[in-house]
Design an enzyme around this catalytic site. Structure first.
Site, short mmCIF file in Angstrom:
data_model
loop_
_atom_site.label_atom_id
_atom_site.label_comp_id
_atom_site.label_asym_id
_atom_site.label_seq_id
_atom_site.Cartn_x
_atom_site.Cartn_y
_atom_site.Cartn_z
CD GLU A 12 -3.22 0.14 8.94
OE1 GLU A 12 -4.44 0.33 8.90
OE2 GLU A 12 -2.71 -0.97 8.69
CB SER A 26 -0.38 12.76 10.00
OG SER A 26 0.18 11.87 10.94
CB ALA A 29 2.74 13.36 2.25
CG PHE A 44 -1.68 1.10 1.67
CD1 PHE A 44 -3.00 1.18 1.28
CD2 PHE A 44 -1.17 2.08 2.48
CE1 PHE A 44 -3.80 2.23 1.70
CE2 PHE A 44 -1.94 3.15 2.91
CZ PHE A 44 -3.27 3.23 2.52
#
Length: 379
Positions: free
Chosen positions: A363, A129, A127, A120
């Protein structure tokens, strides 16, 4: 209460983690070696296909089944658990959710079987959050996308069995002047894609993590995943689901700290008796169990909301925030209970301590989770 099927799955993965993963993962961890044999055996068990329907080659389970498997794996080791989590939530799930019939037919069979992994490509050097700050660009040149840019901290991106990376890239400008962000499938053997050497990490040392460079990478126009300009929205959905999975993983780590601390408190003697006889240790372990238990309830709630079709965004953020912070606290307390032995890398709690912190970052950081919760409350 869990169903009989969910309980059977939990027991099966628990046995696998204790009998297959536990005896060998320490050596993989210290060598920073990817556990290919463990991944192969997880594939044979059907774990990579847990949340996918049978018609897609999966096991016909649900997202809770995946979370239960992640919790049991993380009770023993988080590198193995994050490999499975990223392969499904971040790798195969975007293809399943947003891919065309042709894309699903091409990529999903190998991904849901565990024969191949997908990555992913969202985070960049500037870049994280602020995912809307994406600078990687893709320009349509005839019937090809030409991609230039870089991605950072990408899990499962450099293994011998990685087949593709889904990449977010700026593909234009929206009418309001904002960036048009789309998602494009990039096969791992595409010329111009460079997988840089693996990171020297504090934790998750047996998982695969790399920086990626894209220099005039050309892929067919039909490799666009989903709708052009909807890449950012698509991946927000993927991240919302993934936060439930990370909460389950964090719960497993927190429970693993309880498991190891209980065993050590019974066998370690000081001042003429087992340290578990001392109220100070009893209270520490009791608090650790409370944290693991409440973390489990939080991710169960979020998973139930997802499966019912209800809005689960806030519940997922709550579960991820609570479980990750509980994992960090439990890892610290478990290390304290183990004393000097807890500072030795060959002990499981040392791995737990090293692995826990990233759960408050990956995440979506704890700060991002608090922002999501506040916004959903109307603030």
């Amino acid at each position: 209460m869990l169903s009989e099927e969910h309980e059977a799955l939990r027991a099966s993965v628990r046995d696998f983690a204790r009998e297959v993963v536990a005896p060998v993962i320490g050596e993989h961890y210290e060598k920073h070696a990817f556990p290919y044999d463990i991944v192969r055996r997880m594939g044979a068990m059907g774990l990579f296909g847990l949340p996918f329907p049978e018609e897609a080659g999966g096991m016909g389970g649900d997202y809770l089944a995946l979370c239960l498997a992640l919790e049991e794996l993380a009770r023993v080791d988080s590198s193995v658990a994050i490999t499975l989590e990223a392969a499904i939530s971040l790798g195969a799930m975007p293809i399943f959710r947003f891919g065309t019939d042709a894309q699903r037919a091409r990529w999903l069979p190998d991904l849901v079987s565990g024969d191949r992994l997908a990555a992913f490509g969202l985070t960049e050097p500037g870049a994280g959050s602020d995912a809307g700050g994406t600078t990687t660009r893709a320009v349509l040149d005839g019937d090809e996308w030409v991609i230039n840019g870089a991605k950072s901290f990408i899990t499962n991106s450099g293994t011998d069995i990685t087949s593709l990376i889904t990449v977010t890239a700026v593909t234009g400008t929206n009418p309001d002047g904002s960036k048009e962000i789309s998602t494009i499938i990039v096969p791992s053997d595409t010329p111009g894609l460079t997988v840089l050497p693996g990171y020297s990490k504090v934790g998750w040392c047996a998982s695969d993590t790399h920086e990626l460079a894209f220099e005039e990478v050309r892929v067919p126009a039909e490799n666009l995943l989903g709708t052009r300009g909807r890449g950012f929205a698509q991946f927000l959905r993927i991240l919302d689901e993934g936060r439930i999975a990370i909460a389950a993983l964090a719960t497993g780590l927190a429970q693993g700290c309880v498991d190891e601390s209980l065993a050590y408190a019974r066998e370690r003697h000081a001042f003429g008796r087992a340290i578990g006889d001392f109220q100070a240790i009893q209270f520490k372990i009791s608090d650790m169990e409370v944290r693991a238990h409440t973390s489990r309830l939080a991710y169960y709630d979020a998973a139930a909301r997802l499966l019912s079709g209800a809005d689960f965004k806030r519940a997922a953020a709550i579960a991820k925030l609570h479980a990750s912070e509980c994992a960090v606290t439990n890892a610290r307390e478990a290390t304290q209970i183990h004393g000097g032995y807890g500072f030795m890398n060959e002990t499981p709690v040392a791995r737990f301590w090293r692995d826990a912190k990233i759960l408050e970052i990956g995440e979506g950081t704890s700060e991002i989770q608090r922002m999501i919760i506040a916004r959903d409350l109307g603030l």
